[in-house]
Design a protein around this motif. Structure first.
Motif, PDB file in Angstrom:
ATOM      1  N   ALA A 152       1.117  13.596   4.851  1.00 24.88           N
ATOM      2  CA  ALA A 152       1.392  13.322   3.439  1.00 24.88           C
ATOM      3  C   ALA A 152       2.856  13.598   3.113  1.00 24.88           C
ATOM      4  O   ALA A 152       3.500  12.835   2.376  1.00 24.88           O
ATOM      5  CB  ALA A 152       0.488  14.175   2.547  1.00 24.88           C
ATOM      6  N   ILE A 176       1.081  11.778  -5.133  1.00 27.44           N
ATOM      7  CA  ILE A 176       0.150  10.702  -4.784  1.00 27.44           C
ATOM      8  C   ILE A 176      -0.253  10.764  -3.317  1.00 27.44           C
ATOM      9  O   ILE A 176      -1.410  10.531  -2.976  1.00 27.44           O
ATOM     10  CB  ILE A 176       0.687   9.308  -5.172  1.00 27.44           C
ATOM     11  CG1 ILE A 176       2.000   8.985  -4.462  1.00 27.44           C
ATOM     12  CG2 ILE A 176       0.824   9.192  -6.681  1.00 27.44           C
ATOM     13  CD1 ILE A 176       2.469   7.541  -4.692  1.00 27.44           C
ATOM     14  N   TYR A 177       0.673  11.115  -2.439  1.00 24.55           N
ATOM     15  CA  TYR A 177       0.312  11.185  -1.027  1.00 24.55           C
ATOM     16  C   TYR A 177      -0.453  12.470  -0.704  1.00 24.55           C
ATOM     17  O   TYR A 177      -1.365  12.463   0.128  1.00 24.55           O
ATOM     18  CB  TYR A 177       1.553  11.052  -0.149  1.00 24.55           C
ATOM     19  CG  TYR A 177       2.114   9.652  -0.140  1.00 24.55           C
ATOM     20  CD1 TYR A 177       1.386   8.599   0.402  1.00 24.55           C
ATOM     21  CD2 TYR A 177       3.367   9.367  -0.694  1.00 24.55           C
ATOM     22  CE1 TYR A 177       1.884   7.301   0.395  1.00 24.55           C
ATOM     23  CE2 TYR A 177       3.876   8.083  -0.700  1.00 24.55           C
ATOM     24  CZ  TYR A 177       3.126   7.050  -0.154  1.00 24.55           C
ATOM     25  OH  TYR A 177       3.615   5.762  -0.164  1.00 24.55           O
ATOM     26  N   LEU A 214       1.268   3.783  -5.702  1.00 14.80           N
ATOM     27  CA  LEU A 214      -0.005   4.282  -6.226  1.00 14.80           C
ATOM     28  C   LEU A 214      -1.071   3.195  -6.152  1.00 14.80           C
ATOM     29  O   LEU A 214      -2.214   3.452  -5.736  1.00 14.80           O
ATOM     30  CB  LEU A 214       0.184   4.746  -7.670  1.00 14.80           C
ATOM     31  CG  LEU A 214      -1.086   5.178  -8.405  1.00 14.80           C
ATOM     32  CD1 LEU A 214      -1.677   6.441  -7.782  1.00 14.80           C
ATOM     33  CD2 LEU A 214      -0.810   5.405  -9.885  1.00 14.80           C
ATOM     34  N   ASP A 219      -6.537   0.883  -1.155  1.00 17.36           N
ATOM     35  CA  ASP A 219      -7.034   1.351   0.146  1.00 17.36           C
ATOM     36  C   ASP A 219      -8.155   2.379   0.000  1.00 17.36           C
ATOM     37  O   ASP A 219      -8.603   2.945   1.007  1.00 17.36           O
ATOM     38  CB  ASP A 219      -5.886   1.973   0.947  1.00 17.36           C
ATOM     39  CG  ASP A 219      -4.851   0.945   1.373  1.00 17.36           C
ATOM     40  OD1 ASP A 219      -5.168  -0.254   1.365  1.00 17.36           O
ATOM     41  OD2 ASP A 219      -3.718   1.352   1.701  1.00 17.36           O
ATOM     42  N   GLN A 220      -8.583   2.629  -1.244  1.00 18.14           N
ATOM     43  CA  GLN A 220      -9.668   3.567  -1.553  1.00 18.14           C
ATOM     44  C   GLN A 220      -9.352   4.982  -1.094  1.00 18.14           C
ATOM     45  O   GLN A 220     -10.238   5.754  -0.733  1.00 18.14           O
ATOM     46  CB  GLN A 220     -10.989   3.083  -0.936  1.00 18.14           C
ATOM     47  CG  GLN A 220     -11.429   1.735  -1.463  1.00 18.14           C
ATOM     48  CD  GLN A 220     -12.761   1.280  -0.903  1.00 18.14           C
ATOM     49  OE1 GLN A 220     -13.382   1.933  -0.085  1.00 18.14           O
ATOM     50  NE2 GLN A 220     -13.233   0.140  -1.363  1.00 18.14           N
ATOM     51  N   ARG A 221      -8.063   5.343  -1.167  1.00 20.11           N
ATOM     52  CA  ARG A 221      -7.666   6.695  -0.796  1.00 20.11           C
ATOM     53  C   ARG A 221      -7.697   7.640  -1.994  1.00 20.11           C
ATOM     54  O   ARG A 221      -7.655   8.856  -1.819  1.00 20.11           O
ATOM     55  CB  ARG A 221      -6.270   6.684  -0.160  1.00 20.11           C
ATOM     56  CG  ARG A 221      -6.241   5.990   1.189  1.00 20.11           C
ATOM     57  CD  ARG A 221      -4.860   5.910   1.790  1.00 20.11           C
ATOM     58  NE  ARG A 221      -4.293   7.232   2.059  1.00 20.11           N
ATOM     59  CZ  ARG A 221      -3.060   7.416   2.525  1.00 20.11           C
ATOM     60  NH1 ARG A 221      -2.283   6.364   2.767  1.00 20.11           N
ATOM     61  NH2 ARG A 221      -2.606   8.634   2.740  1.00 20.11           N
ATOM     62  N   LEU A 222      -7.751   7.085  -3.199  1.00 22.48           N
ATOM     63  CA  LEU A 222      -7.898   7.912  -4.395  1.00 22.48           C
ATOM     64  C   LEU A 222      -8.287   7.052  -5.576  1.00 22.48           C
ATOM     65  O   LEU A 222      -8.169   5.824  -5.549  1.00 22.48           O
ATOM     66  CB  LEU A 222      -6.623   8.703  -4.693  1.00 22.48           C
ATOM     67  CG  LEU A 222      -5.295   7.972  -4.905  1.00 22.48           C
ATOM     68  CD1 LEU A 222      -5.148   7.428  -6.321  1.00 22.48           C
ATOM     69  CD2 LEU A 222      -4.127   8.921  -4.641  1.00 22.48           C
ATOM     70  N   ALA A 228      -3.953  11.913  -1.981  1.00 18.89           N
ATOM     71  CA  ALA A 228      -4.652  10.885  -1.205  1.00 18.89           C
ATOM     72  C   ALA A 228      -5.234  11.434   0.093  1.00 18.89           C
ATOM     73  O   ALA A 228      -6.130  10.825   0.672  1.00 18.89           O
ATOM     74  CB  ALA A 228      -3.700   9.726  -0.895  1.00 18.89           C
ATOM     75  N   GLU A 229      -4.757  12.589   0.537  1.00 20.58           N
ATOM     76  CA  GLU A 229      -5.300  13.208   1.745  1.00 20.58           C
ATOM     77  C   GLU A 229      -6.658  13.858   1.490  1.00 20.58           C
ATOM     78  O   GLU A 229      -7.357  14.227   2.434  1.00 20.58           O
ATOM     79  CB  GLU A 229      -4.320  14.259   2.268  1.00 20.58           C
ATOM     80  CG  GLU A 229      -3.046  13.681   2.855  1.00 20.58           C
ATOM     81  CD  GLU A 229      -3.312  12.829   4.082  1.00 20.58           C
ATOM     82  OE1 GLU A 229      -3.974  13.316   5.012  1.00 20.58           O
ATOM     83  OE2 GLU A 229      -2.873  11.663   4.092  1.00 20.58           O
ATOM     84  N   LEU A 240      -2.479   2.803  -2.687  1.00 23.74           N
ATOM     85  CA  LEU A 240      -3.394   3.889  -2.320  1.00 23.74           C
ATOM     86  C   LEU A 240      -4.767   3.691  -2.957  1.00 23.74           C
ATOM     87  O   LEU A 240      -5.802   3.963  -2.337  1.00 23.74           O
ATOM     88  CB  LEU A 240      -2.805   5.234  -2.741  1.00 23.74           C
ATOM     89  CG  LEU A 240      -1.556   5.687  -1.979  1.00 23.74           C
ATOM     90  CD1 LEU A 240      -0.962   6.932  -2.625  1.00 23.74           C
ATOM     91  CD2 LEU A 240      -1.881   5.954  -0.513  1.00 23.74           C
ATOM     92  N   VAL A 241      -4.782   3.217  -4.204  1.00 23.04           N
ATOM     93  CA  VAL A 241      -6.053   2.931  -4.874  1.00 23.04           C
ATOM     94  C   VAL A 241      -6.762   1.767  -4.194  1.00 23.04           C
ATOM     95  O   VAL A 241      -7.980   1.818  -3.943  1.00 23.04           O
ATOM     96  CB  VAL A 241      -5.819   2.634  -6.365  1.00 23.04           C
ATOM     97  CG1 VAL A 241      -7.106   2.147  -7.027  1.00 23.04           C
ATOM     98  CG2 VAL A 241      -5.303   3.868  -7.090  1.00 23.04           C
TER      99      VAL A 241
END
Length: 371
Positions: A211, A269-270, A301, A307-310, A273-274, A304-305
């Motif tokens: 991250a 955000i990173y 951001l 990619d369903q990371r958050l 996202a972890e 990341l959304v």
């Protein structure tokens, strides 16, 4: 992902329901209840996941006092949470005594796919095992969450995973003026204003270095000459400096407010996202940023959304954010004469297909429940 939030009698949120998607942009005039939504989620996290006592997490002053509505002695909230395993449904009813200036948990319950995991009523609690058979029955402190109180066991792993997911609700109102240079210990999460950013950064370096690397890569493209953040030992503390090209370095506090804000936002955000299934709520992330700095961060951001990371919920009035997100992700909050309850309007096809941009519709007063 949070699928539904319902609350009755929290500040201006009366019979209020919000169904956020993977990404939501919350808009509305000042005093419309936007920050109340985020504060409610933060209070819920502190009460259930952190074990904070009721009178600290939910102040008696948070109970709705709207003059246009009957004064109720209860506050009720419901949260529907979708995971890869299934759907959790959490319910909490708080009873207030205006005369004694006290509150207590009247009811609390947790279900998984419609079947019980926990129930309590006025201090009498019933735990259910993961197979939903009845477990122990025991008395509960009326000022504490029973779900939060229960320790992990082999037969209540779903309840434990629910608490872990609630812990992954992050509410942030960024204030770079409060961010320190010096760190004396690691922190597993940032404070609401991110004043302890360097403490959290130390934790990320040790626990989630990927991250840190992702955020550093982006920051090198966004801050001219920036290379990294570096910590120098100073007694028992560590002092953070920003390293630039040519081995120039500056104390973190000597960077501009915008640079500190950018470092915080990309790290946020990173870093979030972890954590699988996290919900990130940021109140006006564009504060302190120049116009060209907003879109690249927003693109990051958004990816990341996607990619369903958050899951992300933003409060903003910035034209760039409004025009980029409102058409597909916008939610408008409004109160009648700033004295009634908050009401919700979803930005739909009428606004999205209008011949002028959404920010212009807002500036002209053409979006709103009273328009």
């Amino acid at each position: 992902m949070i699928k539904k939030l319902y609350v009755n009698n929290f500040r201006s949120l009366v019979n209020f329901e919000l169904s956020p998607g993977p990404l939501s942009l919350i808009m509305g005039p000042n005093g419309s209840g936007k920050s109340a939504v985020f504060d409610l989620l933060d209070s819920l996290r502190r009460f259930v996941a952190d074990g904070e006592r009721l009178d600290s997490a939910f102040s008696i002053d948070d109970k709705s006092q709207l003059p246009s509505l009957p004064n109720s002695e209860e506050m009720h909230l419901e949260l529907e949470l979708a995971t890869d395993e299934g759907v959790y449904f959490y319910s909490l009813t708080i009873e207030y005594s205006e005369l004694e200036k006290k509150q207590r948990v009247q009811k609390e319950s947790l279900e998984f796919n419609g079947k019980p995991l926990f129930k309590s009523t006025l201090g009498e609690a019933q735990l259910y095992r993961d197979d939903h058979s009845e477990g122990p029955n025991f008395p509960m402190d009326w000022n504490q969450s029973g779900v939060g109180f229960l320790m992990a066991r082999k037969d209540n792993q779903r309840l434990t995973r629910f608490k872990e997911r609630i812990q992954r609700i992050w509410v942030v109102r960024l204030n770079p003026f409060n961010m320190a240079d010096e760190s004396r210990q690691e922190s597993t999460r940032p404070t609401k204003d991110m004043s302890n950013l360097v403490d959290w950064y130390r934790y990320l370096v040790q626990s989630r270095f990927e991250a840190v690397q992702e955020s550093t890569d982006d920051l090198q493209d966004r801050i001219s000459g920036f290379r990294s953040l570096s910590a120098v030992e100073k007694g028992e503390a560590r002092v953070f400096r920003a390293i630039f090209e040519g081995k120039q370095s500056f104390l973190f506090s000597k960077l501009s407010e915008g640079q500190r804000a950018l470092i915080a936002l990309y790290t946020l955000i990173y870093g979030v996202a972890e954590e699988a299934g996290a919900t990130l709520c940021i109140d006006e992330p564009e504060n302190f940023l120049a116009l060209p700095e907003i879109q690249p961060w927003l693109d990051g951001l958004y990816d990341l959304v996607e990619d369903q990371r958050l899951q992300a919920m933003l409060i903003s009035h910035h034209p760039r954010m409004v025009n980029f997100l409102a058409a597909g992700h916008g939610v408008w909050l409004e109160r009648n004469n700033q004295s009634g309850p908050t009401r919700v309007k979803i930005i739909g096809p009428a606004e999205s297909d209008a011949p002028i941009k959404v920010d212009e519709l807002i500036s002209r007063g053409w979006i709103g429940t009273n328009a």
